[in-house]
Design a protein around this motif. Structure first.
Motif, PDB file in Angstrom:
ATOM      1  N   LEU A 170       0.831  -1.199   0.000  1.00  0.00           N
ATOM      2  CA  LEU A 170       0.000   0.000   0.000  1.00  0.00           C
ATOM      3  C   LEU A 170       0.864   1.248   0.000  1.00  0.00           C
ATOM      4  N   ASP A 212      -5.440 -12.556   0.429  1.00  0.00           N
ATOM      5  CA  ASP A 212      -5.981 -11.763   1.519  1.00  0.00           C
ATOM      6  C   ASP A 212      -5.119 -11.855   2.771  1.00  0.00           C
ATOM      7  N   ARG A 236      -2.614  -9.255   2.086  1.00  0.00           N
ATOM      8  CA  ARG A 236      -3.225  -7.925   2.186  1.00  0.00           C
ATOM      9  C   ARG A 236      -3.469  -7.537   3.641  1.00  0.00           C
ATOM     10  N   LEU A 243     -11.395  -3.682   3.012  1.00  0.00           N
ATOM     11  CA  LEU A 243     -10.259  -3.193   2.234  1.00  0.00           C
ATOM     12  C   LEU A 243      -9.524  -4.353   1.566  1.00  0.00           C
ATOM     13  N   ALA A 244      -9.356  -5.462   2.278  1.00  0.00           N
ATOM     14  CA  ALA A 244      -8.657  -6.609   1.702  1.00  0.00           C
ATOM     15  C   ALA A 244      -9.417  -7.211   0.525  1.00  0.00           C
ATOM     16  N   ASP A 303      -8.139  -5.270  -7.632  1.00  0.00           N
ATOM     17  CA  ASP A 303      -6.735  -4.880  -7.734  1.00  0.00           C
ATOM     18  C   ASP A 303      -6.565  -3.389  -8.011  1.00  0.00           C
ATOM     19  N   TRP A 335      -7.351  -1.468  -4.789  1.00  0.00           N
ATOM     20  CA  TRP A 335      -6.254  -1.692  -3.847  1.00  0.00           C
ATOM     21  C   TRP A 335      -5.048  -0.825  -4.216  1.00  0.00           C
TER      22      TRP A 335
END
Length: 416
Positions: A325, A355, A358, A386-387, A391, A394
């Protein structure tokens, strides 16, 4: 077992994760600058394994920390603070002779040339941990036993302890190992960082940074790291701003469904292709399906049980790359421990590989946006939303200070 237990909570056989290692009192600078120039420090706690335990407990899991502290005020502060996060500290031992370790650090990023750390841990209570004085019944009480390479560097006895705990034996829980290479701890010792490769190969789930693999072992690149670590069922290669690459044998990267019934395997048990349970570390279902296995077991899309860790017998690796992130960093400390906690949390919940990584990134982002090593994680439903982003969404996320408390819908999270 030496010394009385420190802490009052009773260890439960239903513990999710047991973390073993040294925790220290850390002194954080009141302002940036050289240690020689900082006028005052605030007190906190620091320790890779206790950080993981605190993060997991704050995320709603049953976590325990096993360690050794001095019979002093710093040891008392450590135990009380860690227990305050909801961690079971009943197996922590007090050493009547050796002190609790402490350290001072600057406010700069650990990876920069200006970062300074002054450790006062030589001869600490934790360095006296050995196979003769740790409570094995508490260490093996959890679904996962989380260890770190830092412990191996503290003393010859500590290294022997980690060799004992990573040895294959009946009833051994799934062993999670974070390499955590700290070069300064290996200088002048009888062993060197090559033993970290040995310990990693004896584990079920390994976390290792690309940079530390190159520094400790001279191995460059995620594929080469996996080739050097063929035994662990899951190898998570942390690549800094490039994200993380997860090598998982016998695991699907996609969604799970509810767990189907079937025989329940012991934690860490690996099933053979012929269908007979083999009590070696690393869980994997038989080809005939139906086994509910080690921590984080989740079924395949076809309904057969899919275990959290598979083992080489379960099939070829799936390779899953998950971008990092974008984060407005406040302090670049504690992110590796937080990533491990997020990944382990998602593993315990049986989430798909993508996940898991993530959730690791999200937990790391929570710590990166506060000054210290620990913080309150995002609410589970917030992190799950959020996970689950696609794509593109994210990739657009950018998280800054306060994001964990702003339980907002995905489209409301701040983006460029």
């Amino acid at each position: 077992m030496s010394g009385p237990a420190a802490g009052t909570a009773s260890a439960a056989t239903t513990t999710d994760v047991v973390c073993l290692g040294e925790s220290m009192v850390t002194f954080l600078p009141s302002q940036p600058g050289r240690l020689a120039d900082v006028p005052s420090f605030g007190r906190g706690i620091g320790g890779a394994e206790s950080n993981v335990a605190c993060a997991l407990a704050a995320a709603g899991h049953r976590a325990a920390w096993v360690g050794r502290v001095g019979a002093d005020g710093f040891g008392e502060h450590l135990v009380e603070t860690i227990a305050g996060y909801g961690v079971d500290t009943s197996a922590v031992r007090r050493d009547p002779v050796r002190p609790t370790g402490i350290y001072f650090r600057t406010a700069t990023d650990r990876g920069t040339d200006t970062h300074e750390v002054a450790y006062y841990r030589a001869g600490s209570a934790a360095s006296a941990m050995s196979p003769a004085n740790v409570p094995y019944e508490e260490l093996f009480a959890g679904r996962i036993l989380h260890l770190s390479g830092i412990t191996a560097a503290l003393s010859a006895d500590c290294l022997e302890l980690l060799r004992e705990l990573t040895a294959a034996r009946p009833g051994r829980p799934l062993v999670s190992f974070d390499v955590n290479h700290r070069p300064h701890l290996w200088r002048g010792g009888d062993a060197d960082a090559s033993v970290l490769l040995e310990l990693a190969r004896r584990s079920d789930l390994v976390f290792v940074g690309e940079d530390e693999a190159e520094e400790a072992w001279g191995i460059v690149g995620a594929e080469a790291i996996r080739a050097a670590l063929p035994e662990p069922s899951v190898v998570v290669v942390k690549r800094g701003s490039a994200g993380a690459t997860v090598f998982a044998s016998g695991l699907r990267p996609g969604p799970r469904s509810s767990i189907a019934g079937g025989a329940e395997c012991a934690p860490g048990a690996r099933s053979t292709e012929a269908g007979g349970a083999e009590n070696a570390p690393g869980a994997g279902p038989t080809e005939g399906g139906g086994a509910e296995c080690a921590p984080g077991a989740g079924p395949t899309e076809g309904g057969g049980a899919e275990c959290a860790v598979g083992g080489a017998e379960s099939g070829p690796d799936t390779v899953t790359h998950v971008p990092a992130l974008r984060v407005d960093v406040v302090a670049a400390v504690g992110a590796g421990d937080a990533f491990a906690a997020g990944f382990l949390s998602a593993t315990l919940r049986g989430l798909p590989v993508r996940d898991r990584a993530r959730h690791g990134h999200l937990m790391a982002a929570a710590v990166l946006t506060v000054p210290g090593d620990l913080t309150e994680p995002p609410a589970r439903d917030h992190a799950d939303r959020l996970a689950a982003l696609d794509d593109d969404a994210w990739g657009r996320l950018r998280l800054g200070p306060g994001w964990t408390a702003a339980d907002r819908a995905p489209e409301e999270v701040r983006t460029p």
